[in-house]
Design a protein around this motif. Structure first.
Motif, PDB file in Angstrom:
ATOM      1  N   GLU A 185       0.596  -1.172   0.102  1.00 53.52           N
ATOM      2  CA  GLU A 185       0.007   0.148  -0.051  1.00 53.52           C
ATOM      3  C   GLU A 185       0.932   1.469  -0.103  1.00 53.52           C
ATOM      4  N   ALA A 186       1.974   1.262   0.908  1.00 46.51           N
ATOM      5  CA  ALA A 186       2.938   2.198   1.030  1.00 46.51           C
ATOM      6  C   ALA A 186       3.462   2.666  -0.602  1.00 46.51           C
ATOM      7  N   ARG A 187       3.875   1.603  -1.106  1.00 49.84           N
ATOM      8  CA  ARG A 187       4.205   1.698  -2.368  1.00 49.84           C
ATOM      9  C   ARG A 187       3.479   2.208  -3.484  1.00 49.84           C
ATOM     10  N   SER A 188       2.405   1.716  -3.451  1.00 51.27           N
ATOM     11  CA  SER A 188       1.163   2.042  -4.439  1.00 51.27           C
ATOM     12  C   SER A 188       1.017   3.707  -4.159  1.00 51.27           C
ATOM     13  N   ARG A 189       0.919   4.157  -2.787  1.00 54.44           N
ATOM     14  CA  ARG A 189       0.517   5.356  -2.756  1.00 54.44           C
ATOM     15  C   ARG A 189       1.792   6.294  -3.103  1.00 54.44           C
ATOM     16  N   GLU A 190       3.004   5.824  -2.923  1.00 51.17           N
ATOM     17  CA  GLU A 190       4.052   6.607  -3.591  1.00 51.17           C
ATOM     18  C   GLU A 190       4.156   6.711  -4.799  1.00 51.17           C
ATOM     19  N   GLU A 191       3.787   5.632  -5.646  1.00 45.56           N
ATOM     20  CA  GLU A 191       3.917   5.624  -6.873  1.00 45.56           C
ATOM     21  C   GLU A 191       2.616   6.540  -7.564  1.00 45.56           C
ATOM     22  N   LEU A 192       1.497   6.279  -6.891  1.00 47.73           N
ATOM     23  CA  LEU A 192       0.490   7.391  -7.065  1.00 47.73           C
ATOM     24  C   LEU A 192       0.796   8.959  -7.285  1.00 47.73           C
ATOM     25  N   LEU A 193       1.444   9.072  -6.087  1.00 45.24           N
ATOM     26  CA  LEU A 193       2.116  10.572  -5.867  1.00 45.24           C
ATOM     27  C   LEU A 193       3.141  10.902  -7.075  1.00 45.24           C
ATOM     28  N   ARG A 194       4.019   9.823  -7.230  1.00 37.78           N
ATOM     29  CA  ARG A 194       5.095   9.946  -8.148  1.00 37.78           C
ATOM     30  C   ARG A 194       4.198  10.285  -9.592  1.00 37.78           C
ATOM     31  N   VAL A 195       3.420   9.420  -9.986  1.00 38.95           N
ATOM     32  CA  VAL A 195       2.843   9.600 -11.249  1.00 38.95           C
ATOM     33  C   VAL A 195       2.031  10.867 -11.298  1.00 38.95           C
ATOM     34  N   GLY A 196       1.186  11.186 -10.159  1.00 39.51           N
ATOM     35  CA  GLY A 196       0.390  12.444 -10.133  1.00 39.51           C
ATOM     36  C   GLY A 196       1.129  13.515 -10.231  1.00 39.51           C
ATOM     37  N   ALA A 197       2.392  13.603  -9.600  1.00 40.91           N
ATOM     38  CA  ALA A 197       3.265  14.619  -9.658  1.00 40.91           C
ATOM     39  C   ALA A 197       3.548  15.159 -10.986  1.00 40.91           C
ATOM     40  N   SER A 198       4.019  13.695 -11.651  1.00 43.78           N
ATOM     41  CA  SER A 198       4.485  13.919 -13.008  1.00 43.78           C
ATOM     42  C   SER A 198       3.444  14.481 -13.948  1.00 43.78           C
ATOM     43  N   ARG A 199       2.208  14.030 -13.936  1.00 44.90           N
ATOM     44  CA  ARG A 199       1.428  14.444 -14.872  1.00 44.90           C
ATOM     45  C   ARG A 199       0.820  15.831 -14.516  1.00 44.90           C
ATOM     46  N   LEU A 200       0.727  16.082 -13.181  1.00 48.09           N
ATOM     47  CA  LEU A 200       0.577  17.590 -13.021  1.00 48.09           C
ATOM     48  C   LEU A 200       1.661  18.522 -13.436  1.00 48.09           C
ATOM     49  N   THR A 201       2.859  18.142 -13.275  1.00 45.99           N
ATOM     50  CA  THR A 201       3.881  19.014 -14.081  1.00 45.99           C
ATOM     51  C   THR A 201       3.887  19.085 -15.403  1.00 45.99           C
ATOM     52  N   GLU A 202       3.434  17.717 -16.153  1.00 43.53           N
ATOM     53  CA  GLU A 202       3.424  17.937 -17.276  1.00 43.53           C
ATOM     54  C   GLU A 202       1.901  18.911 -17.803  1.00 43.53           C
ATOM     55  N   GLY A 203       1.037  18.772 -17.057  1.00 38.97           N
ATOM     56  CA  GLY A 203       0.003  19.404 -17.316  1.00 38.97           C
ATOM     57  C   GLY A 203       0.084  20.919 -17.076  1.00 38.97           C
ATOM     58  N   MET A 204       0.887  21.275 -16.158  1.00 37.76           N
ATOM     59  CA  MET A 204       1.309  22.733 -15.865  1.00 37.76           C
ATOM     60  C   MET A 204       2.191  23.353 -16.935  1.00 37.76           C
ATOM     61  N   GLU A 205       3.075  22.404 -17.512  1.00 32.37           N
ATOM     62  CA  GLU A 205       3.947  22.804 -18.755  1.00 32.37           C
ATOM     63  C   GLU A 205       2.997  23.098 -19.943  1.00 32.37           C
ATOM     64  N   ARG A 206       2.170  22.184 -20.137  1.00 33.52           N
ATOM     65  CA  ARG A 206       1.145  22.484 -21.196  1.00 33.52           C
ATOM     66  C   ARG A 206       0.481  23.970 -20.872  1.00 33.52           C
ATOM     67  N   GLU A 207      -0.044  24.124 -19.797  1.00 30.46           N
ATOM     68  CA  GLU A 207      -0.907  25.275 -19.468  1.00 30.46           C
ATOM     69  C   GLU A 207       0.064  26.374 -19.701  1.00 30.46           C
ATOM     70  N   ARG A 208       1.429  26.285 -19.345  1.00 31.63           N
ATOM     71  CA  ARG A 208       2.204  27.251 -19.588  1.00 31.63           C
ATOM     72  C   ARG A 208       2.286  27.721 -21.091  1.00 31.63           C
ATOM     73  N   ARG A 209       2.402  26.570 -21.935  1.00 29.29           N
ATOM     74  CA  ARG A 209       2.504  26.880 -23.143  1.00 29.29           C
ATOM     75  C   ARG A 209       0.991  27.560 -23.841  1.00 29.29           C
ATOM     76  N   ARG A 210      -0.023  27.077 -23.235  1.00 25.07           N
ATOM     77  CA  ARG A 210      -1.374  27.493 -23.472  1.00 25.07           C
ATOM     78  C   ARG A 210      -1.343  29.011 -23.440  1.00 25.07           C
ATOM     79  N   MET A 211      -0.950  29.414 -21.974  1.00 22.61           N
ATOM     80  CA  MET A 211      -1.073  30.721 -21.753  1.00 22.61           C
ATOM     81  C   MET A 211      -0.193  31.666 -22.747  1.00 22.61           C
ATOM     82  N   ALA A 212       1.077  31.025 -22.829  1.00 23.06           N
ATOM     83  CA  ALA A 212       1.918  31.752 -23.790  1.00 23.06           C
ATOM     84  C   ALA A 212       1.103  32.308 -25.242  1.00 23.06           C
ATOM     85  N   MET A 213       0.632  31.155 -25.749  1.00 28.84           N
ATOM     86  CA  MET A 213       0.042  31.278 -27.073  1.00 28.84           C
ATOM     87  C   MET A 213      -1.063  32.080 -26.917  1.00 28.84           C
TER      88      MET A 213
END
Length: 422
Positions: A185-213
């Motif tokens: 369960e601890a590993r699953s939570r850690e993986e969830l946070l890792r994947v979630g943080a990665s997806r949010l980082t990607e999402g924020m990068e896309r948002e930055r590009r969108r705002m720049a456009m």
């Protein structure tokens, strides 16, 4: 075992057969209690098992139930056990005709309540040994006084020696399984946070590009046009009222677009006025240019409970609602969008509904905005449910998050749902 009587040997063999096939230590012990009862009649029997290198003890009961059974799930310190002298090996056994009045079972902090409540008077306590060490104690009790003798103590010890290795092995296996599940369960939570943080980082990068456009394609273009108009007016040396009015409208339009972009980056209305007003402001802004017009409605039956959530949780909840509204405006072809905020003592819910064309069925890949919504919900321990309102269309997005007095949020199971990959 030359001194053991044939009757005892038969009983021990019956105990062996009773143990066979059980993988739960509590069930295994209760199965043996029936056979031990043929040798030593009892009203209550339990085993106290040492845990965590002897620092705490668990308990498994048979017969008359008591509060000691709770120790199977929540072991307590061994020094609080009424039979600690046997568990620590200080004495070979305990035999009493009335445990209620016997001071050996009662001391400050002792877990001796069941002795009184269940009237466990006659008691035999013998150690359980495995691998040459004491791993617990077998406790046999009756309601009546003076029921047991030293001969019964010897029989109880034979039974304890017989069942100890099996019970101890089952408890060790159960402990290892719990530890393994906790680690998974601890590993699953850690993986969830890792994947979630990665997806949010990607999402924020896309948002930055969108705002720049957005800034490049619209706001900067509008400002460049304003600059050309100012340059033209300067070259003419004079400006008519109509020209200045046009220029003013252009500047106001630029300011409005910039405010929208800044609000997207930092939801100031949320911070200044609260969750409901922030959602309403975004709802009205999102439909302001819709063609044909989209009617909106918002109702807060939660008495402002969303504003009691931690800031990061409230912001994530707002972002999820924001994305759900954006999806309804851009993709649903809706004529009406409604937001309803409600709460119970257990949870807060935010529901966004529209009367548009509906969403694709479950199983559709959650990507883009819907994927971000699910990631944000998982990271704050919220349940996100997306589905059709009815066969004719329409979509309902519901976010539910547990409410606790300490301000923490608890993850809830995500039900099978419909995903809005519109």
């Amino acid at each position: 075992m030359a001194s053991v009587s044939p009757i005892l040997v038969d009983r021990l063999l019956a105990i062996s057969r009773a143990l066979a096939g059980h993988i739960d230590p509590g069930e295994a012990f209760r199965a043996t209690a029936v056979e031990i009862g043929r040798l030593i009649p009892h009203d209550h029997m339990d085993v106290a098992v040492l845990m965590h290198e002897g620092a705490s003890h668990a308990c498994y009961e048979a017969g008359y139930p008591t509060s000691w059974s709770g120790l199977a799930q929540e072991p307590l310190p061994t020094h609080r056990s009424p039979v600690r002298a046997v568990l620590w090996g200080e004495i070979p056994h305990l035999l009493t005709g009335d445990a209620v009045a016997d001071p050996r079972f009662h001391f400050e902090g002792a877990l001796d309540g069941p002795i009184f409540s269940a009237e466990l008077r006659s008691r035999i306590v013998v150690p359980l040994r495995a691998r040459g060490e004491i791993v617990g104690a077998l406790n046999i009790s009756r309601h009546e006084k003076d029921c047991y003798t030293l001969g019964d103590v010897g029989i109880a010890q034979h039974c304890a020696d017989f069942i100890a290795p099996y019970i101890f092995a089952l408890i060790q296996a159960a402990g290892a399984q719990r530890a393994m599940l906790a680690e998974a369960e601890a590993r699953s939570r850690e993986e969830l946070l890792r994947v979630g943080a990665s997806r949010l980082t990607e999402g924020m990068e896309r948002e930055r590009r969108r705002m720049a456009m957005d800034l490049h394609d619209q706001t900067l273009a509008d400002l460049a046009r304003v600059a050309r108009q100012v340059s033209a007016l300067r070259s003419q040396g004079v400006a008519r009222a109509a020209q200045l009015a046009d220029l003013e409208r252009e500047v106001v339009s630029c300011l409005t677009e910039l405010r929208h972009i800044v609000d997207d980056m930092r939801p100031s209305v949320l911070e200044l006025f609260g969750f409901r007003d922030a959602v309403e402001a975004h709802l009205n802004r999102s439909v302001s240019r819709a063609k044909p017009p989209i009617a909106v409605g918002i109702a807060d039956a939660s008495d402002g409970s969303a504003d009691d959530l931690p800031e990061t949780t409230r912001t994530a909840l707002y972002r999820i609602a924001q994305e759900a509204i954006n999806n309804a405006v851009r993709h649903a072809g809706a004529s009406r969008i409604e937001v309803h905020i409600a709460s119970t003592p257990a949870e807060l819910t935010v529901a966004i509904t529209d009367d548009g064309k509906g969403c694709r069925p479950a199983g559709t890949n959650s990507s883009g905005g819907v994927g971000h919504m699910r990631t944000r919900a998982a990271l704050i321990g919220a349940r996100l449910d997306i589905g059709r309102i009815g066969p004719g269309g329409g979509t309902r997005v519901e976010i539910a998050i547990a409410r606790q007095a300490d301000g923490e949020n608890v993850a809830k199971p995500v039900p099978a749902s419909m995903e809005a990959g519109r």
